[in-house]
Design a protein around this motif. Structure first.
Motif, PDB file in Angstrom:
ATOM      1  N   THR A  75       5.115   2.392 -12.626  1.00 58.77           N
ATOM      2  CA  THR A  75       4.806   1.820 -11.326  1.00 58.77           C
ATOM      3  C   THR A  75       4.907   0.306 -11.394  1.00 58.77           C
ATOM      4  OG1 THR A  75       3.293   3.621 -10.817  1.00 58.77           O
ATOM      5  CG2 THR A  75       3.023   1.573  -9.561  1.00 58.77           C
ATOM      6  N   TYR A 110       3.643  -3.088  -9.834  1.00 60.18           N
ATOM      7  CA  TYR A 110       2.528  -3.612  -9.057  1.00 60.18           C
ATOM      8  C   TYR A 110       2.945  -4.959  -8.494  1.00 60.18           C
ATOM      9  CZ  TYR A 110      -0.140   0.050 -11.353  1.00 60.18           C
ATOM     10  OH  TYR A 110      -0.579   1.262 -11.799  1.00 60.18           O
ATOM     11  N   PRO A 170      10.436   6.184  -5.537  1.00 59.24           N
ATOM     12  CA  PRO A 170       9.094   5.889  -5.016  1.00 59.24           C
ATOM     13  C   PRO A 170       9.125   5.505  -3.543  1.00 59.24           C
ATOM     14  CG  PRO A 170       9.956   3.971  -6.156  1.00 59.24           C
ATOM     15  CD  PRO A 170      11.036   5.028  -6.204  1.00 59.24           C
ATOM     16  N   TRP A 171       8.003   5.676  -2.912  1.00 62.35           N
ATOM     17  CA  TRP A 171       7.772   5.149  -1.573  1.00 62.35           C
ATOM     18  C   TRP A 171       6.665   4.107  -1.668  1.00 62.35           C
ATOM     19  CZ3 TRP A 171      10.301   6.156   2.998  1.00 62.35           C
ATOM     20  CH2 TRP A 171      11.211   7.220   2.980  1.00 62.35           C
ATOM     21  N   TYR A 172       6.904   2.981  -1.012  1.00 62.28           N
ATOM     22  CA  TYR A 172       5.924   1.904  -0.987  1.00 62.28           C
ATOM     23  C   TYR A 172       5.426   1.692   0.445  1.00 62.28           C
ATOM     24  CZ  TYR A 172       6.556   0.375  -5.809  1.00 62.28           C
ATOM     25  OH  TYR A 172       6.561   0.301  -7.178  1.00 62.28           O
ATOM     26  N   GLN A 173       4.157   1.317   0.537  1.00 62.06           N
ATOM     27  CA  GLN A 173       3.511   1.027   1.819  1.00 62.06           C
ATOM     28  C   GLN A 173       3.156  -0.451   1.828  1.00 62.06           C
ATOM     29  OE1 GLN A 173      -0.668   2.274   2.230  1.00 62.06           O
ATOM     30  NE2 GLN A 173      -0.109   3.339   4.119  1.00 62.06           N
ATOM     31  N   GLN A 174       3.470  -1.131   2.909  1.00 64.32           N
ATOM     32  CA  GLN A 174       3.188  -2.561   2.976  1.00 64.32           C
ATOM     33  C   GLN A 174       2.488  -2.898   4.282  1.00 64.32           C
ATOM     34  OE1 GLN A 174       6.568  -5.289   3.091  1.00 64.32           O
ATOM     35  NE2 GLN A 174       5.411  -6.843   1.966  1.00 64.32           N
ATOM     36  N   PRO A 226       3.928  -4.885  -1.255  1.00 61.64           N
ATOM     37  CA  PRO A 226       4.063  -3.428  -1.207  1.00 61.64           C
ATOM     38  C   PRO A 226       3.179  -2.770  -2.267  1.00 61.64           C
ATOM     39  CG  PRO A 226       6.208  -4.514  -1.289  1.00 61.64           C
ATOM     40  CD  PRO A 226       5.194  -5.553  -1.599  1.00 61.64           C
ATOM     41  N   ALA A 227       2.684  -1.593  -1.952  1.00 63.90           N
ATOM     42  CA  ALA A 227       1.872  -0.818  -2.886  1.00 63.90           C
ATOM     43  C   ALA A 227       2.452   0.584  -2.984  1.00 63.90           C
ATOM     44  CB  ALA A 227       0.411  -0.767  -2.432  1.00 63.90           C
ATOM     45  N   LEU A 228       2.519   1.096  -4.208  1.00 65.40           N
ATOM     46  CA  LEU A 228       3.059   2.436  -4.413  1.00 65.40           C
ATOM     47  C   LEU A 228       2.215   3.468  -3.682  1.00 65.40           C
ATOM     48  CD1 LEU A 228       5.135   4.241  -5.882  1.00 65.40           C
ATOM     49  CD2 LEU A 228       3.420   4.501  -7.691  1.00 65.40           C
ATOM     50  N   TYR A 286       6.949   1.043   5.696  1.00 67.11           N
ATOM     51  CA  TYR A 286       7.196   1.928   4.563  1.00 67.11           C
ATOM     52  C   TYR A 286       8.600   1.695   4.025  1.00 67.11           C
ATOM     53  CZ  TYR A 286       2.919   4.224   5.937  1.00 67.11           C
ATOM     54  OH  TYR A 286       1.596   4.466   6.235  1.00 67.11           O
TER      55      TYR A 286
END
Lengths: 115, 116
Positions: A103, A105, B34-38, B44-46, B88
């Protein structure tokens, strides 16, 4: 610190000036990435560090962009002779660098505006 | 060359509805999706990630569906909530080939709005 930190959070500069953007990765993370996010666009890879070495610089858009990392920790992205098209959010991410897929960060980014 | 294409660009759903965001990729060497949310002003966060050896992964209200033959993957948000309103991003990477580490190739992003 607990997460990736970046400074400054916002930077306004005049065209032609140089700027330095700083990234402090998560403590112990050996891999560090810089990305650029232009308005309404996805994130664009700039450069990857493993330790203090940068094995992949292929995303740097021009020779005005450079980056370094010291002590396997802090990284600085420098943009020389800034242009208006450099205006974007510059994001830094780190991973533990254990040799497997990990992951990333992200920090909160530095919002750069070139007038 | 745009290697990951994402749609729609924006999406509005009602609270309790299902949000669906789609991505298509070109590089068959990608092995991590992966999908990230911002949220505004944040990095962005996983959110959730999948590898190509499975066709679906579910974590709570979030599900990734993966179609290797079609080179497509999608994010489904069940029972969408106003707090899900964010941008996203889908992404893809391939680990360790050459010297690129696990650099991510991102889609263009989808701005999701969930109305109360």
């Amino acid at each position: 610190g607990a997460g990736v930190s970046q400074s400054p959070s916002n930077k306004v500069t005049e065209k032609g000036k140089d700027v330095e953007l700083r990234c402090d990765p998560i403590s112990g993370h050996t891999a560090l990435y810089w990305y650029r996010q232009s308005l309404g666009q996805g994130l664009e890879f700039l450069i990857y560090f493993q330790g203090n070495s940068a094995p992949d610089k292929s995303g740097l858009p021009s020779d005005r962009f450079s980056a370094e990392r010291t002590g396997g920790s802090v990284s600085t992205l420098t943009i020389q002779r800034t242009q208006q098209e450099d205006s974007a959010v510059y994001l830094c991410a780190s991973t533990a660098g254990t040799g497997t897929q990990e992951t990333q960060y992200f920090g909160p980014g530095t919002r750069l505006l070139v007038l | 060359q745009q290697q990951v294409k994402q749609s729609p660009q924006s999406l509005i759903v009602q609270k309790g509805g299902i949000s669906i965001i789609n991505c298509a990729y070109e590089n068959t060497a990608f092995d991590y999706f992966p999908w990230y949310q911002q949220f505004p002003g944040k990095g962005p966060a996983l959110l959730i990630a999948i590898r190509p050896d499975v066709s679906e992964k579910k974590e709570g209200r979030f599900t990734i569906s993966f179609n290797k033959s079609a080179k497509q993957f999608s994010l489904h948000i069940m029972d969408s909530q106003p707090g899900d309103s964010a941008t996203y991003f889908c992404a893809a990477s391939r680990w360790g080939v050459g010297t690129s580490g696990s650099r991510l190739t991102f889609g263009e992003g989808t701005q999701l709005t969930v109305n109360p």
